[in-house]
Design a protein around this motif. Structure first.
Motif, PDB file in Angstrom:
ATOM      1  N   VAL A  48     -10.514  20.944  11.788  1.00 30.75           N
ATOM      2  CA  VAL A  48      -9.272  21.558  11.727  1.00 30.75           C
ATOM      3  C   VAL A  48      -8.403  20.942  13.174  1.00 30.75           C
ATOM      4  CG1 VAL A  48      -8.731  24.186  12.048  1.00 30.75           C
ATOM      5  CG2 VAL A  48     -10.921  23.343  10.213  1.00 30.75           C
ATOM      6  N   ALA A  49      -9.333  21.217  13.762  1.00 31.92           N
ATOM      7  CA  ALA A  49      -8.855  20.376  15.264  1.00 31.92           C
ATOM      8  C   ALA A  49      -8.071  19.290  15.116  1.00 31.92           C
ATOM      9  CB  ALA A  49      -9.220  20.422  16.601  1.00 31.92           C
ATOM     10  N   ALA A  50      -9.146  18.475  13.925  1.00 33.57           N
ATOM     11  CA  ALA A  50      -8.299  17.002  14.113  1.00 33.57           C
ATOM     12  C   ALA A  50      -6.686  17.391  13.233  1.00 33.57           C
ATOM     13  CB  ALA A  50      -8.701  16.410  13.416  1.00 33.57           C
ATOM     14  N   ALA A  51      -6.620  18.066  12.330  1.00 31.84           N
ATOM     15  CA  ALA A  51      -5.738  18.520  11.159  1.00 31.84           C
ATOM     16  C   ALA A  51      -4.540  18.890  11.940  1.00 31.84           C
ATOM     17  CB  ALA A  51      -6.680  19.232   9.685  1.00 31.84           C
ATOM     18  N   VAL A  52      -5.050  19.991  12.426  1.00 34.13           N
ATOM     19  CA  VAL A  52      -4.429  20.831  13.424  1.00 34.13           C
ATOM     20  C   VAL A  52      -2.978  19.975  13.877  1.00 34.13           C
ATOM     21  CG1 VAL A  52      -3.430  22.029  14.872  1.00 34.13           C
ATOM     22  CG2 VAL A  52      -4.739  22.784  13.581  1.00 34.13           C
ATOM     23  N   LEU A  83      -1.997  30.092   8.564  1.00 32.99           N
ATOM     24  CA  LEU A  83      -1.866  28.728   8.259  1.00 32.99           C
ATOM     25  C   LEU A  83      -2.469  27.466   7.124  1.00 32.99           C
ATOM     26  CD1 LEU A  83      -1.003  27.732  12.009  1.00 32.99           C
ATOM     27  CD2 LEU A  83       0.895  28.370  10.152  1.00 32.99           C
ATOM     28  N   MET A  84      -1.919  27.246   6.270  1.00 38.78           N
ATOM     29  CA  MET A  84      -2.702  27.065   5.009  1.00 38.78           C
ATOM     30  C   MET A  84      -1.379  24.802   4.926  1.00 38.78           C
ATOM     31  SD  MET A  84      -2.683  28.609   1.321  1.00 38.78           S
ATOM     32  CE  MET A  84      -4.266  28.615   1.014  1.00 38.78           C
ATOM     33  N   TRP A  85      -2.459  23.847   4.687  1.00 37.78           N
ATOM     34  CA  TRP A  85      -2.086  23.121   4.526  1.00 37.78           C
ATOM     35  C   TRP A  85      -3.090  22.766   3.508  1.00 37.78           C
ATOM     36  CZ3 TRP A  85      -4.259  24.937   8.911  1.00 37.78           C
ATOM     37  CH2 TRP A  85      -5.303  24.366   9.505  1.00 37.78           C
ATOM     38  N   GLN A  86      -2.437  21.238   3.082  1.00 39.30           N
ATOM     39  CA  GLN A  86      -3.575  20.355   2.354  1.00 39.30           C
ATOM     40  C   GLN A  86      -3.490  19.210   2.881  1.00 39.30           C
ATOM     41  OE1 GLN A  86      -2.846  20.866  -2.097  1.00 39.30           O
ATOM     42  NE2 GLN A  86      -3.713  18.675  -2.943  1.00 39.30           N
ATOM     43  N   GLU A  87      -4.788  18.101   2.179  1.00 37.09           N
ATOM     44  CA  GLU A  87      -4.734  16.923   2.946  1.00 37.09           C
ATOM     45  C   GLU A  87      -5.772  16.869   1.518  1.00 37.09           C
ATOM     46  OE1 GLU A  87      -7.345  16.833   6.450  1.00 37.09           O
ATOM     47  OE2 GLU A  87      -7.414  19.140   5.875  1.00 37.09           O
ATOM     48  N   PRO A  88      -5.802  15.797   1.442  1.00 40.85           N
ATOM     49  CA  PRO A  88      -6.265  14.685   0.095  1.00 40.85           C
ATOM     50  C   PRO A  88      -7.546  15.559  -0.305  1.00 40.85           C
ATOM     51  CG  PRO A  88      -5.538  12.929   1.519  1.00 40.85           C
ATOM     52  CD  PRO A  88      -5.864  14.024   2.141  1.00 40.85           C
ATOM     53  N   ARG A  89      -8.686  15.580   0.653  1.00 46.23           N
ATOM     54  CA  ARG A  89      -9.281  16.580  -0.329  1.00 46.23           C
ATOM     55  C   ARG A  89     -10.331  17.811   0.141  1.00 46.23           C
ATOM     56  NH1 ARG A  89     -13.728  11.035   1.797  1.00 46.23           N
ATOM     57  NH2 ARG A  89     -12.213  11.246   3.137  1.00 46.23           N
TER      58      ARG A  89
END
Length: 153
Positions: A11-15, A111-117
């Motif tokens: 999550v930290a990396a995605a943020v 907060l909501m977001w989409q990554e490939p997986r």
């Protein structure tokens, strides 16, 4: 290392990526959309308990980056819970990621977001929605984008 700590690192990396809007690296074919530019269309239903007693129960319906319903409960062992319900929030942003702010004027945001997986649903500044002393251990929930089920670890 528990699954919650591994999840926290992801999550930290995605943020970091979300806040800098850096596109994902290209690995053959057309370049992927930046994480924050992915549209979310999902009926999410994630109910699971980890070995250490951490439990999440999250249902969310999102259509074209618009949240239509949301119910999310987190239990940190037997020490306490956090709770988030759709009626207590208003959606303030659809892109580059979904953002919902608490109607009570507090600093609480979802907060909501989409990554490939995975599709990640996270909270920020929501200590008042949790039992005192557990907020730092109440991690985000992650859904499989195609099925809406919990991401399997």
């Amino acid at each position: 290392m528990t699954m919650r700590w591994m999840r926290a690192g992801l999550v930290a990396a995605a943020v970091l990526v979300l806040t800098s809007c850096i596109p994902l690296p290209r690995i053959g074919g057309a370049p992927p959309a930046p994480i924050a530019d992915r549209d979310i269309n999902m009926r999410g239903n994630c109910v699971q308990t980890e070995e250490d007693g951490f439990h999440e129960n999250a249902q969310v319906v999102v259509n074209n980056n618009t949240v239509q319903s949301l119910s999310w409960r987190i239990a940190v062992g037997k020490r306490g819970t956090c709770s988030f319900d759709y009626a207590e929030f208003r959606q303030t942003q659809r892109k580059p990621h979904i953002e919902m702010r608490a109607r009570d004027g507090s600093s609480c945001k979802l907060l909501m977001w989409q990554e490939p997986r995975r599709v990640t649903l996270a909270h920020v500044g929501c200590e008042r929605r949790c039992t005192p002393g557990i907020y730092e251990e109440a991690w985000p929930v992650m859904f499989e984008p195609n099925t809406g089920a919990c991401v399997r670890r």
